[in-house]
Scaffold this active site. Structure first.
Site, mmCIF file in Angstrom:
data_model
loop_
_atom_site.group_PDB
_atom_site.id
_atom_site.type_symbol
_atom_site.label_atom_id
_atom_site.label_comp_id
_atom_site.label_asym_id
_atom_site.label_seq_id
_atom_site.Cartn_x
_atom_site.Cartn_y
_atom_site.Cartn_z
ATOM 1 N N TYR A 96 -1.938 -1.056 10.370
ATOM 2 C CA TYR A 96 -2.101 -1.435 8.966
ATOM 3 C C TYR A 96 -0.890 -0.989 8.147
ATOM 4 O O TYR A 96 -0.335 -1.767 7.364
ATOM 5 C CB TYR A 96 -3.376 -0.801 8.415
ATOM 6 C CG TYR A 96 -3.592 -0.991 6.932
ATOM 7 C CD1 TYR A 96 -4.147 -2.171 6.434
ATOM 8 C CD2 TYR A 96 -3.263 0.016 6.030
ATOM 9 C CE1 TYR A 96 -4.361 -2.341 5.075
ATOM 10 C CE2 TYR A 96 -3.476 -0.140 4.666
ATOM 11 C CZ TYR A 96 -4.025 -1.326 4.196
ATOM 12 O OH TYR A 96 -4.237 -1.489 2.843
ATOM 13 N N SER A 140 0.838 -1.201 0.000
ATOM 14 C CA SER A 140 0.000 0.000 0.000
ATOM 15 C C SER A 140 0.870 1.248 0.000
ATOM 16 O O SER A 140 2.027 1.217 0.444
ATOM 17 C CB SER A 140 -0.892 0.008 1.252
ATOM 18 O OG SER A 140 -1.497 1.268 1.468
#
Length: 290
Positions: A195, A182
Site C-alpha cells: 500500500y 498518503s
C-alpha cells in the site's frame, strides 16, 4: 560541454528600482492583489467533478464539499451501493446534481465507460479526483502474495492511470486532477508495504503528470492524509487497533473526512491557480518533509 541555455521569453517590461523593499505603484504591470473569489461566489460554480471512491469516507466528504461550492458530482464506487446512494442523496440535498456509477476502476474499459456517462450527463468534465484505494496488512514482505500485490497496485495505481487517461481528452484549461496519496508514501508502514509503495507511486505520478499537462492549463496535485476515520479502517485492522487508531499523531486523534475535504476544494479552485505537482498534508501534525 554544457548545454546552451535557451533565451527566455520576456514576460514583462525590463525595470529596476533603486531602493528596497521597492514601491508597488512603480511596477509594470501591477501585481494582482484582489481576492480571487468572494463569499457570495461559489468556488466551483458550473464545474463537473468525478470522484473515485466517492461513496464514503474522504470521497463522500469531498463530494459534499464540492457540491456546497456549486459543482455537479459523479461518484464512482465498487459495490457499496447503499453508501453511494446516500452520498448522491446528500449531494442533491445540498442543491447539486449527482450521479453514482458502479464498477472497478482497475479496469480501463470501465473507466472509459464512466467518463462517457459523465459527459453524456453534463456535457463536460472539469475535476478528476482519484481517491479509491485498497489496503491489506501483512506482517512481513514475505506474506505479500503476487495476487495481493497486483490487486493493490491495480486499484490504487492502475485506477489513477486509467481514469485520468480517459478523462484527459475532455479536460481543458482550468481543469484539475487531484490524487489521494498518503502519509505512508513518505514515512512508510511496516504492515502496509505494498500500500505504501502504491501511494509513493501516486506522488510520482502526480509530479510527472503535472509536467506533462501544464502547457494545456491543467493542474495536477495531491493530498496525503494521515490517519482519517473512514470505513477502510474497521475493514482493515483488528478491533484493538481500531480502538486507538490515530492516537499516535501529535494531535492525538484520527482526523475526520471533512477535515480533509477542504484541501480538495482548495486544489480544485482558482485559489490554487499557481499550484501544480504539489501535495498537501492534513495528517494531525506529523512532520514528513515531503
Amino acid at each position: 560541454m554544457a548545454q546552451l541555455q535557451q533565451k527566455k521569453k520576456p514576460l514583462r517590461p525590463r525595470q529596476k528600482q533603486a531602493r528596497q523593499p521597492g514601491l508597488e505603484y512603480l511596477m509594470d504591470p501591477q501585481p494582482e492583489s484582489g481576492v480571487i473569489h468572494t463569499v457570495h461566489q461559489p468556488r466551483l460554480a458550473g464545474r463537473v467533478a468525478m470522484i473515485s471512491g466517492g461513496d464514503s469516507g474522504i470521497g463522500r466528504a469531498v463530494a459534499l464539499a464540492f457540491a456546497a461550492q456549486g459543482a455537479q458530482v459523479a461518484v464512482l464506487h465498487l459495490n457499496e451501493k447503499r453508501d453511494a446512494d446516500e452520498t448522491v442523496r446528500l449531494v442533491k440535498e445540498a442543491g447539486a446534481d449527482a450521479l453514482a456509477i458502479a464498477g472497478d476502476i482497475g479496469s480501463e474499459a470501465f473507466c472509459k465507460r464512466a467518463i462517457a456517462k459523465v459527459i453524456q450527463q453534463w456535457g463536460r468534465l472539469d475535476i478528476v479526483v482519484n481517491n479509491a484505494a485498497a489496503q491489506h496488512p501483512q506482517e512481513s514482505l514475505e506474506d505479500i502474495t503476487e495476487k495481493q500485490l497486483e490487486r493493490t497496485f491495480r486499484t490504487n495505481v492502475y485506477g489513477c492511470f486509467f481514469l485520468t487517461k480517459a478523462a484527459l481528452p475532455h479536460l481543458k484549461q482550468g481543469s484539475s486532477v487531484i490524487n489521494t496519496t498518503s502519509v505512508t508514501a513518505y514515512r512508510g508502514s511496516a504492515s502496509l508495504i505494498d500500500y505504501s509503495a502504491t501511494k509513493g507511486a501516486i506522488v510520482s505520478f502526480t509530479r510527472a503528470l503535472a509536467h506533462s499537462v501544464v502547457k494545456k492549463g491543467i493542474r495536477v496535485n495531491a493530498v496525503a492524509p494521515g490517519p482519517i476515520w473512514t470505513p477502510l479502517i474497521p475493514a482493515t485492522f483488528p478491533e484493538e487497533k481500531v480502538e486507538t487508531f490515530g492516537s499516535d499523531v501529535p494531535m492525538g486523534r484520527a482526523g475526520q473526512p471533512n477535515e480533509v475535504a477542504s484541501c480538495f476544494v482548495f486544489l480544485a479552485s482558482a485559489e490554487a491557480s499557481y499550484m501544480t505537482g504539489q501535495v498537501l498534508h492534513p495528517n494531525g501534525g506529523e512532520i514528513i518533509n515531503g
